[in-house]
Scaffold this active site. Structure first.
Site, PDB file in Angstrom:
ATOM      1  N   HIS A  64      46.877  37.433  40.003  1.00 19.50           N
ATOM      2  CA  HIS A  64      47.342  36.124  39.526  1.00 19.50           C
ATOM      3  C   HIS A  64      47.307  36.006  38.002  1.00 19.50           C
ATOM      4  O   HIS A  64      47.941  35.126  37.436  1.00 19.50           O
ATOM      5  CB  HIS A  64      46.523  34.994  40.173  1.00 19.50           C
ATOM      6  CG  HIS A  64      45.178  34.772  39.568  1.00 19.50           C
ATOM      7  ND1 HIS A  64      44.013  35.261  40.115  1.00 19.50           N
ATOM      8  CD2 HIS A  64      44.800  34.107  38.449  1.00 19.50           C
ATOM      9  CE1 HIS A  64      42.990  34.904  39.371  1.00 19.50           C
ATOM     10  NE2 HIS A  64      43.434  34.200  38.354  1.00 19.50           N
ATOM     11  N   ASP A 112      44.996  39.278  46.066  1.00 19.06           N
ATOM     12  CA  ASP A 112      44.912  39.034  44.623  1.00 19.06           C
ATOM     13  C   ASP A 112      44.242  40.220  43.931  1.00 19.06           C
ATOM     14  O   ASP A 112      43.070  40.186  43.556  1.00 19.06           O
ATOM     15  CB  ASP A 112      44.141  37.736  44.365  1.00 19.06           C
ATOM     16  CG  ASP A 112      44.253  37.270  42.923  1.00 19.06           C
ATOM     17  OD1 ASP A 112      45.071  37.833  42.181  1.00 19.06           O
ATOM     18  OD2 ASP A 112      43.523  36.319  42.558  1.00 19.06           O
ATOM     19  N   GLY A 204      38.479  32.475  32.966  1.00 15.01           N
ATOM     20  CA  GLY A 204      38.388  33.603  32.046  1.00 15.01           C
ATOM     21  C   GLY A 204      37.674  34.792  32.643  1.00 15.01           C
ATOM     22  O   GLY A 204      37.726  35.888  32.111  1.00 15.01           O
ATOM     23  N   SER A 206      38.346  35.763  35.790  1.00 17.44           N
ATOM     24  CA  SER A 206      39.246  36.303  36.814  1.00 17.44           C
ATOM     25  C   SER A 206      39.509  37.778  36.589  1.00 17.44           C
ATOM     26  O   SER A 206      39.750  38.222  35.468  1.00 17.44           O
ATOM     27  CB  SER A 206      40.585  35.558  36.782  1.00 17.44           C
ATOM     28  OG  SER A 206      40.446  34.252  37.246  1.00 17.44           O
ATOM     29  N   GLY A 207      39.460  38.542  37.667  1.00 20.34           N
ATOM     30  CA  GLY A 207      39.690  39.973  37.599  1.00 20.34           C
ATOM     31  C   GLY A 207      38.425  40.786  37.457  1.00 20.34           C
ATOM     32  O   GLY A 207      38.436  42.007  37.653  1.00 20.34           O
TER      33      GLY A 207
END
Length: 256
Positions: A64, A112, A204, A206-207
């Site tokens: 995303h 995701d 921030g 994310s991932g």
């Protein structure tokens, strides 16, 4: 659609909690370079997303984060402070982005996961290392204490740290997390949830990785509209469900 991980005009994306202690919401500053697999994905010198190094030319992140691209992404390895001139830092341009073909942000956050191929190979040092991830699809027992880290918000008003933060969170069972009081039908079989009392990842992050017993189990995906709220825990993509896809992309990148 949950807006939690969309990029605000002046802010970055990640997880966090209601109380600002001294790190990821409810967390603390990590020991410098104690997580040598951590990646800061940047645009124009600003941190936007997280990720983690799994091979010398490949980073895992969240799909995303890459639905739109206004300028080239850079990957920063070997950092503790984003601003300090650390001799351990290595910077690469993202040569190609491989988002899972079944990810669709307009529908939900299922699948995701994304792989970022770097334009060079990282030099493995004490501050830059690959991390192992779970390759067998087996649920983590409810209550297991795991950890995550990143340079995302440390509260719900957008305060961003310069140094890497970390926080411990406990796994929440699928039945609980998919109940109406929690995230409901948003939760698929490819997701797991984890949080704590005032502990969470935030905008921030994310991932970034969720590690349990020394292995990456999850990838930070989404959460509640505010970080750290009761019954709206952080949601993570279960990386073990994508073992074959990861292998295929890294071995035959251009086909995926």
């Amino acid at each position: 659609m949950d807006q939690r991980y969309r990029q605000p005009v002046t802010f970055i994306l990640l997880f966090g909690a209601l109380q600002c202690v001294s790190g990821s919401i409810g967390g603390w500053e990590a020991k410098p370079h104690s997580r040598p697999y951590m990646v800061s994905v940047q645009q124009n010198g600003t941190h936007y997303y997280g990720g983690f190094l799994v091979a010398d030319q490949w980073v895992v992140s969240a799909a995303h984060c890459y639905t739109a691209q206004s300028s080239p992404y850079k990957v920063l390895l070997g950092a503790h402070s984003l601003s300090d001139s650390e001799s351990t830092k290595q910077t690469f341009t993202v040569a190609s982005i491989h988002s899972h073909p079944d990810f669709n942000i307009t529908r939900n956050f299922d699948n995701d996961i994304a792989l970022l191929k770097l334009d060079g190979r990282a030099s493995l040092t004490q501050a830059v290392q690959k991390v192992s991830y779970k390759r067998v699809s087996k649920d983590v027992p409810e209550g297991t204490v795991c950890s995550t880290a990143g340079w995302g918000w440390i509260n719900n008003v957008g305060v961003k740290p310069d140094k890497l933060q970390e926080v411990n969170v406990a796994v929440i069972g699928h039945k609980t997390c998919s109940s109406r009081r929690y995230h409901g039908s948003k939760i698929t079989g490819n997701m797991m949830c984890a949080a704590g009392h005032g502990k969470d990842s935030c905008h921030g992050d994310s991932g970034g990785p969720l590690l349990c017993n020394g292995l990456v189990e999850g990838i930070i995906s989404f959460g509640g509209r505010k970080c750290g709220r009761p019954m709206k825990p952080g949601v993570y993509t279960m990386i073990s469900h994508y073992r074959d896809w990861i292998d295929a992309v890294m071995n035959q990148g251009s086909k995926y």
